[in-house]
Every structure is written in C-alpha cells, then in structure tokens.
Design an enzyme around this catalytic site. Structure first.
Site, PDB file in Angstrom:
ATOM      1  N   ASN A 281       0.907  -1.156   0.000  1.00  0.00           N
ATOM      2  CA  ASN A 281       0.000   0.000   0.000  1.00  0.00           C
ATOM      3  C   ASN A 281       0.942   1.201   0.000  1.00  0.00           C
ATOM      4  OD1 ASN A 281      -2.321  -1.597   0.141  1.00  0.00           O
ATOM      5  ND2 ASN A 281      -2.055  -1.827   2.346  1.00  0.00           N
TER       6      ASN A 281
ATOM      7  N   GLU B 216      -8.017  -3.506  -3.044  1.00  0.00           N
ATOM      8  CA  GLU B 216      -8.272  -2.849  -1.765  1.00  0.00           C
ATOM      9  C   GLU B 216      -8.020  -1.338  -1.828  1.00  0.00           C
ATOM     10  OE1 GLU B 216      -5.828  -5.190   0.958  1.00  0.00           O
ATOM     11  OE2 GLU B 216      -7.519  -6.536   1.278  1.00  0.00           O
TER      12      GLU B 216
ATOM     13  N   ARG C  32       1.285  -7.949  -8.385  1.00  0.00           N
ATOM     14  CA  ARG C  32       0.567  -8.823  -7.447  1.00  0.00           C
ATOM     15  C   ARG C  32      -0.802  -9.256  -7.971  1.00  0.00           C
ATOM     16  NH1 ARG C  32      -0.520  -6.907  -2.181  1.00  0.00           N
ATOM     17  NH2 ARG C  32       0.200  -8.719  -1.057  1.00  0.00           N
TER      18      ARG C  32
ATOM     19  N   ARG D 278     -14.942 -14.436  -3.292  1.00  0.00           N
ATOM     20  CA  ARG D 278     -13.648 -13.746  -3.351  1.00  0.00           C
ATOM     21  C   ARG D 278     -12.531 -14.700  -3.764  1.00  0.00           C
ATOM     22  NH1 ARG D 278     -10.832 -10.795   1.861  1.00  0.00           N
ATOM     23  NH2 ARG D 278      -8.682 -11.115   1.207  1.00  0.00           N
TER      24      ARG D 278
ATOM     25  N   LYS E 167      -0.346 -14.965  -3.767  1.00  0.00           N
ATOM     26  CA  LYS E 167      -0.312 -15.463  -2.380  1.00  0.00           C
ATOM     27  C   LYS E 167      -0.506 -16.971  -2.363  1.00  0.00           C
ATOM     28  CE  LYS E 167      -1.761 -11.280   0.014  1.00  0.00           C
ATOM     29  NZ  LYS E 167      -2.658 -10.640   0.993  1.00  0.00           N
TER      30      LYS E 167
ATOM     31  N   ASP F 283      -6.370 -15.293   1.971  1.00  0.00           N
ATOM     32  CA  ASP F 283      -5.406 -14.342   2.532  1.00  0.00           C
ATOM     33  C   ASP F 283      -4.610 -14.909   3.705  1.00  0.00           C
ATOM     34  OD1 ASP F 283      -4.044 -12.038   2.856  1.00  0.00           O
ATOM     35  OD2 ASP F 283      -5.693 -10.863   3.673  1.00  0.00           O
TER      36      ASP F 283
ATOM     37  N   GLU G   3       4.032 -15.808  -2.933  1.00  0.00           N
ATOM     38  CA  GLU G   3       4.084 -14.842  -1.828  1.00  0.00           C
ATOM     39  C   GLU G   3       3.613 -15.529  -0.553  1.00  0.00           C
ATOM     40  OE1 GLU G   3       2.355 -10.923  -2.510  1.00  0.00           O
ATOM     41  OE2 GLU G   3       1.910 -10.692  -0.379  1.00  0.00           O
TER      42      GLU G   3
ATOM     43  N   GLU H 298       0.090 -12.181  10.703  1.00  0.00           N
ATOM     44  CA  GLU H 298      -1.132 -11.374  10.724  1.00  0.00           C
ATOM     45  C   GLU H 298      -2.346 -12.172  11.203  1.00  0.00           C
ATOM     46  OE1 GLU H 298      -2.110  -9.726   6.894  1.00  0.00           O
ATOM     47  OE2 GLU H 298      -4.091  -9.079   7.545  1.00  0.00           O
TER      48      GLU H 298
ATOM     49  N   HIS I 171     -10.761 -17.133   7.919  1.00  0.00           N
ATOM     50  CA  HIS I 171     -11.073 -15.699   7.995  1.00  0.00           C
ATOM     51  C   HIS I 171     -12.179 -15.375   8.997  1.00  0.00           C
ATOM     52  CE1 HIS I 171     -10.479 -11.668   6.706  1.00  0.00           C
ATOM     53  NE2 HIS I 171      -9.846 -12.000   5.584  1.00  0.00           N
TER      54      HIS I 171
ATOM     55  N   TRP J  15     -15.696  -8.710   3.715  1.00  0.00           N
ATOM     56  CA  TRP J  15     -14.923  -8.273   4.884  1.00  0.00           C
ATOM     57  C   TRP J  15     -15.458  -8.913   6.166  1.00  0.00           C
ATOM     58  CZ3 TRP J  15     -14.530  -2.258   3.796  1.00  0.00           C
ATOM     59  CH2 TRP J  15     -13.557  -2.066   2.800  1.00  0.00           C
TER      60      TRP J  15
HETATM   61  C1  BDP Z   1      -3.979  -8.397   3.770  1.00  0.00           C
HETATM   62  C2  BDP Z   1      -3.650  -7.390   4.815  1.00  0.00           C
HETATM   63  C3  BDP Z   1      -3.479  -5.997   4.293  1.00  0.00           C
HETATM   64  C4  BDP Z   1      -2.586  -6.022   3.078  1.00  0.00           C
HETATM   65  C5  BDP Z   1      -3.163  -6.967   2.050  1.00  0.00           C
HETATM   66  C6  BDP Z   1      -2.238  -7.162   0.868  1.00  0.00           C
HETATM   67  O1  BDP Z   1      -4.692  -7.411   5.756  1.00  0.00           O
HETATM   68  O2  BDP Z   1      -2.940  -5.226   5.316  1.00  0.00           O
HETATM   69  O3  BDP Z   1      -2.431  -4.766   2.537  1.00  0.00           O
HETATM   70  O4  BDP Z   1      -3.321  -8.235   2.595  1.00  0.00           O
HETATM   71  O5  BDP Z   1      -1.593  -8.185   0.838  1.00  0.00           O
HETATM   72  O6  BDP Z   1      -3.497  -9.605   4.271  1.00  0.00           O
HETATM   73  O7  BDP Z   1      -2.183  -6.331  -0.012  1.00  0.00           O
END
Ligand code: BDP
EC number: 3.2.1.131
Length: 714
Positions: A220, A301, A334, A346, A370, A375, A397, A403, A531, A553
């Site tokens: 970000n 996002e 990405r 999703r 990923k 996630d 990734e 997290e 999640h 979310w």
């Molecule tokens: C999620 C995280 C967020 C990251 C996003 C990402 O919550 O903070 O910005 O992935 O990978 O796991 O871009």
C-alpha cells in the site's frame, strides 16, 4: 588508560555483547563457543589459515564474517593445525591445480562447491561469482555451527529459485503494516547520513540464508519514495546491501505520475505516462545501478491501477516492465485482487482476472500470487492460479509476519505451512506437478522465477519479537533457496544454530516446532474454516462480525454457519471455485467424503450432524479440534519448561511468558468460537471440552482498538 578503567571497560563490553546475544540480536550468526576440544581444534585449524582470492567489497565481507566466526567460536590464533587450509576463490581465478578439483560449470551465478581435498587437509570453496563464495562461506560456517564433521565435504549447492525476496510492508513514517516487532528498521528520517549497524547485520543475516532481494516499502504504497529526496536514502541502503548480493526494490504507486504533480492521468497506454515512468526508472538506476525493480499492488483494496482507465493488468505491468527493462529490472505484479463490485466468491476472483492473460506479460514480469486464494490463513488450499498459467512466471508470496496467526506472541513454526503448500500437487502437467515445481520453473515458464516473504522484522532487539519468529525468517530463506527442503531439517538446523546441539533438546524441540503449526489451525480455524478473525486488526476471534461495508470483509461470509450447518460451498452447487483446480482435484474435492478433512469446510457446507471418518458428528469434531489446539499449547508449555538448561535465561523467560499469552488466547479462541457456533448447532459440547468460561456477549464485547499492525492511514 589506567588498568582499572581498562578492566571495567572490558567487562562492560563483554557484558553488553553477552546481553545482546541473550536478546537474540545475532540471529543465526551467533557463532557460539565450540565446547568439544577436538572439534574446536579442527575447525580452528581451517579458519586460522585462510587463503581468499580477490579484493572486492564482497571478499571483504567474507573476511569479516570469518573473523567474527573465529571470535565467536572462541578460536585462538595459535591453533593452526599444521597444513590445514581453507581456500576461497572464484573458479576462473583459482590456480590451475585447483581449478579442476571442483567443477563449477553447472553452478550458474549463485551456486557454490565446498570440497575437501588432500585427504581432508584442504577445504576449497569455489563458485562462479563472489557472492556465491559468500554463500559458500556461510554454508561452511553453518556446518560448523551445527558441529558437523567437516573431514570429507562434498557439498554442491545452487538456489532453485532466482529472486528470493523479502517484502517489507514498511511505511515512510516507520509504522509497519501487519508488523508486530516494533517500528520499521529503515530510519528514513536520518538516512542517508546515518547508516545504522543494523543495516549491515540485516544484510549478513539475509545473505547467510540466500535471500537476494528486499522490497523496502509497503505494497500500500506512497509515491514519495520515488522522489530524489528518498532515492538518495534508498541508495545508501543499497550500498550497504550490495556486497552481500542483496538488491533493493521499491513499491510503485500506480497513480504516482498524478500524485507527484506531473501529469493528470496514470493511464498505462498514454505516451506521457510511459515516458514519466521511464524517466523515474532512469533516475533511480543512475543512483542505484543494480536496483531490482518494482513491486506493484494495483486495483486491489483501494489501490490505484489500470482498471480506472479501462486497461488491464497486462497493460499496467508491461508498461512498467518496459521502463525498467533497459536496466535489467523486473516488475512483480501482485495477483491479490478482488473487486468491491464483484459479488462472486472472493476466492475465485484473482484466477478469473488473470488466467485470460496467460502468456501476455512481458518477459521481465513476475505475477506474485499469495499461497492461498483468500489471505494468508492458518491453513488454505494452494491458490488455483498455481499450475493454471503455464506461460506466465508465477512468484510465490508467503507471509512470514503472523497477521492471522496470533501476531508475534504465538509460537508457530511457519516452514511447516510453507512446505505443505509447496508440496501440494496441482496436477497441472500430469501427476506430481507440485506447487514447488511451478514456482521453480520445472513445470512452467522458466524465464524468471521468484518467491517472496512478507517480513516479520522490526526494531525489537531480537528483530522479530518472539524469539521463534526468527525461525520463520530463517526457514523462509532456506525454502526460497530450496523449496524441496524438509521443514523438520530446517527446524533442526535452526535449533542447533540458535540454541544448542544437544540431541535431546534438538529432537524434542523439533517435534514442538512441527506440531505448533497444527496447534494454531486447531485453536483458530480447524477443518477448513477461515477468515473468522476479528476484523481490521485480525487479533482474536470474531466469527460473529456481520456489519461491515463489503460482504467479504465479514467473517460470516466465510463460515456461513446457520441452523443447517457450516462451511463455504465451493462445489458446483455453490460458488464452484473448485472448478478452478485441475480435474483430479476437482473430482476428489467435490465430494465431502473424499475431501481431506483439513479442507472440509473450505469446500463444503455440511450439516452439524454430518458424520465424519471417526464416526463422530461434525459439531463434535469441530469442538474437539478447538480443544486439541488448547491442549497442544499446554504440551508446548510443558515441553518448554524442561528446556531451561539448554537456553539462555532471557529467552527462556520471554518464551515462557509468551506461551502463557498463547495459551490464554487459544482458550479465548476456543470458547468464543464454540459459544458462537453453538447457537446454530444447538448441540452439547462433547466430553472433554469444557464449557466456555463466559457467555457469548462477553466475547463479543472484547474490543482491542490498539492491537498493533494497523496502517495509520486507514
Ligand atoms: C492483507 C492485509 C493488508 C494487506 C493486504 C495485501 O490485511 O494489510 O495490505 O493483505 O496483501 O493480508 O495487499
């Protein structure tokens, strides 16, 4: 200086070094004294008689490392051991008598040999580049740290993946998104003038495990990093890292041409935009000739991207690729994308967005995917993109920072998770097309290969907060070098290097580390749940959350618990995400009976009384898994309590206290989730699972607004 002052100073610095070692600052470069006299003499004989060919900054780094090792191991200069000798040199510069002793033709740029010659009296480290010699030196030191026999070495190593990169989600204000180990180690404010010793130690630690790249900034991203003021700082870091073979990369904010005030569009097909990025690239490369390239999070996002201009991922990635191509740079684009307008599962969206473009990305683009389609959960099936884009280099990734796995207070050995993903069969090219084979290029496009790990590093004295967080950084590096490595072997190596070579300790603790991954799955998200963490900071359970702006979310979106049952139907009767996998997997997973239980609720919505393999109902199994997770943490505690004699006092105490937190939180997870799900199952808890300590309202009311790791700009 008078004698008294000298002695007190010497004592003070000894004390300081000792404390530093106790805090874990040295990572895996803590060369502990070798206790066994015979081994010690043997090692010392080699390290005290070294012949290194060359004179570059990398050669200098090798010399320095050997000196640190000599001091740490406690070698006395006089221990030369007759004609024992260590020779280190690039193949082309070796004397001809040695050149044929160890072939380097197949080693490429980064591989090395460590070979015993002359009846074990000479050890030769040879390679085709100096950085590879550095890797070889670390390789030899690793043998010594584990007190292995070095009398007949024949080691040939080369990395299986080209770009082995850490991703720092570090902001310019030094906060770290999803960081649980303090602030960012990059002191942007004082760079480039202040070069902290940590920067070099960071480079040493990474080189020791073969990491060859680092993305300094958050995905970000902030466009300011591309301005001359910051590039000067990046350059200073690049200079520290260069001798260690580590390239720097930055994240590129797609709207930078607008935000930095130069253009009113960021359309990737606009000529001015293209030129703008070329100019930026030229400016960066003028300062940092070995700059690695850009990592980009676009149209995800809320991050800007090509979609705003009706352009595609290919348009965006290839435009940036063209800007860095003349300098041998790469783009890591990405695939973590999902749209706010798309109501579809999703888990399906990235695949749907990328697959049509297989083969269309420029040669210097890696698509960074990923490990799973949602996630970084405690457990996810592998991402269906792996194996589905044979003509596009896909970069793995992983997330090293925890997290969704209890932050830095939970002891979870992640190489076990990484290994599970790498070993999964995609069936892309017949049987045995594992994810590892996709990313190392064996089963797909071989032009470029890469692997990234989101770092768990910060300003904590031991870099990672939890002393065991270091094992995850270490393990990531080892698997990046060789994605076929066994996680048990990694655990053993790390334990030996970090704590003790005592067999009892190594064996017991290896079992603990390996088990720790399953423990977190059990007490957080057993049987394919995912999640259901509290939202935003993701700290603690939050399966009840249902009021956030976007459906995906909310945890209720993922578990779908109701009176009829629980789980996400991803078969053809549901979202059909399963169809994104190869046929053999699709067939196997479409039936709950043949779906591995670990993925059951990922793919199926099943009734609470669905009977599982052990003859028990689904509800009972869910409850028993939560309970098992708690018991596993209790066992970890009991094991750790027996390890006091092998580890230093500070780390022992710190880990004990952290395990206490982990246990408390494991119980919190169990009790909160079971009280919540029980409303729907309306079934009793099975024998062996205690009643929750509090009612559901209590768990729902727990609020932790200052849990760490949140991006302050949200
Ligand atoms: C999620 C995280 C967020 C990251 C996003 C990402 O919550 O903070 O910005 O992935 O990978 O796991 O871009």
């Amino acid at each position: 200086m008078n004698l008294k002052k000298f002695i007190s100073l010497a004592l003070f610095s000894l004390f300081a070094v000792n404390i530093q070692a106790q805090e874990g600052y040295e990572l895996w470069l803590d060369y502990k004294e070798v206790q066994d006299r015979t081994i010690e003499k043997n090692y010392a004989a080699f390290l005290n008689n070294v012949d290194i060919i060359g004179n570059s900054s990398t050669i200098q780094a090798i010399k320095e490392e050997l000196q640190l090792a000599r001091e740490g191991f406690g070698f006395d200069d006089s221990e030369t051991g007759g004609d024992s000798k260590l020779i280190i040199g690039v193949q082309s510069k070796l004397p001809s008598s040695l050149r044929n002793q160890a072939k380097t033709e197949n080693l490429e740029e980064e591989g090395y040999n460590i070979t015993s010659l002359k009846n074990g009296k000479t050890i030769l480290i040879s390679a085709n580049s100096e950085v590879a010699l550095l890797y070889g030196t670390f390789g030899l030191l690793r043998e010594m740290q584990q007190q292995n026999d070095i009398s007949n070495l024949k080691i040939e190593e080369k990395p299986k993946i080209q770009k082995r990169v850490l991703n720092h989600w570090d902001n310019l204000d030094r906060t770290v998104e999803r960081g649980y180990a303090g602030f960012s180690i990059w002191d942007w404010h004082l760079l480039p003038e202040l070069i902290k010793p940590e920067y070099k130690d960071y480079a040493r630690a990474n080189a020791a495990i073969g990491i060859n790249g680092t993305v300094l900034t958050n995905v970000n991203s902030n466009a300011l990093i591309l301005t001359p003021h910051y590039i000067e700082k990046v350059k200073a870091l690049a200079e520290v890292f260069r001798p260690y073979g580590i390239q720097v990369y930055l994240t590129a904010r797609f709207s930078a041409p607008i935000e930095l005030g130069d253009l009113d569009t960021a359309d990737p097909l606009n000529e001015d935009v293209k030129q703008w990025w070329k100019n930026i690239a030229d400016e960066i490369y003028a300062e940092i000739p070995d700059f690695g390239g850009f990592l980009v999070k676009a149209d995800s996002e809320g991050q800007p991207g090509p979609f705003q201009y009706d352009r595609t991922h290919v348009d965006g990635a290839n435009m940036l690729a063209e800007a860095v191509a003349p300098h041998d740079g790469i783009i890591m684009w990405r695939a973590f994308v999902y749209s706010e307008e798309d109501p579809d599962d999703r888990a399906k969206q990235a695949y749907d967005q990328f697959i049509p473009y297989d083969g269309n990305f420029a040669d210097n683009v890696l698509v960074q995917v990923k490990n799973g389609a949602i996630d970084f959960q405690p457990r996810e099936p592998f991402h269906p993109m792996f194996g589905a884009m044979p003509d596009t280099p896909l970069m793995m990734e992983f997330q090293i920072t925890q997290e969704y796995l209890g932050f830095s207070s939970h002891l979870v050995f992640l190489p076990k998770l990484f290994e599970e993903v790498l070993d999964e069969d995609t069936y892309a090219d017949g049987k045995n097309s594992t994810v590892a084979k996709v990313i190392d290029g064996t089963n797909s496009n071989k032009k470029l290969t890469g692997i990234a790990g989101v770092a768990n590093i910060g300003t904590e004295k031991n870099w990672t907060g939890n002393p065991f967080g270091q094992a995850n950084w270490y393990g990531f590096g080892r698997l990046a070098w060789d994605p076929y490595m066994d996680s048990e072997e990694i655990a053993q190596e790390w334990l030996r290097i970090n704590f003790s070579n005592e067999e009892d300790f190594v064996k017991t603790m290896t079992d603990l580390l390996i088990e720790s991954r399953e423990a977190v799955v059990n007490y957080m998200t057993p049987l394919g749940l995912h999640h259901i963490m509290a939202t935003s900071h993701h700290y603690g359970p939050g399966p009840w959350v249902d009021d956030l702006g976007r459906p995906e979310w909310n945890p209720v979106y993922y578990h779908k618990a109701d009176k009829n049952g629980i789980g996400f139907d991803r078969t053809s009767s549901g979202s059909n995400a399963l169809a994104q996998y190869a046929k053999p997997l699709e067939e196997k997973y479409s039936n709950p009976e043949t779906t591995p239980e670990k993925y059951l609720l990922w793919f199926h919505h099943l009734s609470w009384d669905y009977e599982m393999d052990n003859g028990k109902k689904l509800w009972d199994n869910i409850a028993l898994h939560y309970q098992k997770g708690v018991e596993q943490v209790e066992e970890m505690q009991a094991t750790w309590n027996k390890m006091e004699q092998y580890v230093n006092e500070r780390e022992f105490k710190k880990t004990s206290m952290l395990l206490e937190i982990q246990l408390k939180e494991a119980k919190w997870w169990r009790d909160a989730c079971l009280s919540y799900f029980q409303q729907f199952s309306e079934m009793e808890l099975p024998a062996g699972v205690p009643e929750p300590e509090h009612n559901l309202e209590h768990y729902k009311s727990i609020d932790r607004p200052y849990a760490p790791g949140i991006n302050p700009s949200w």
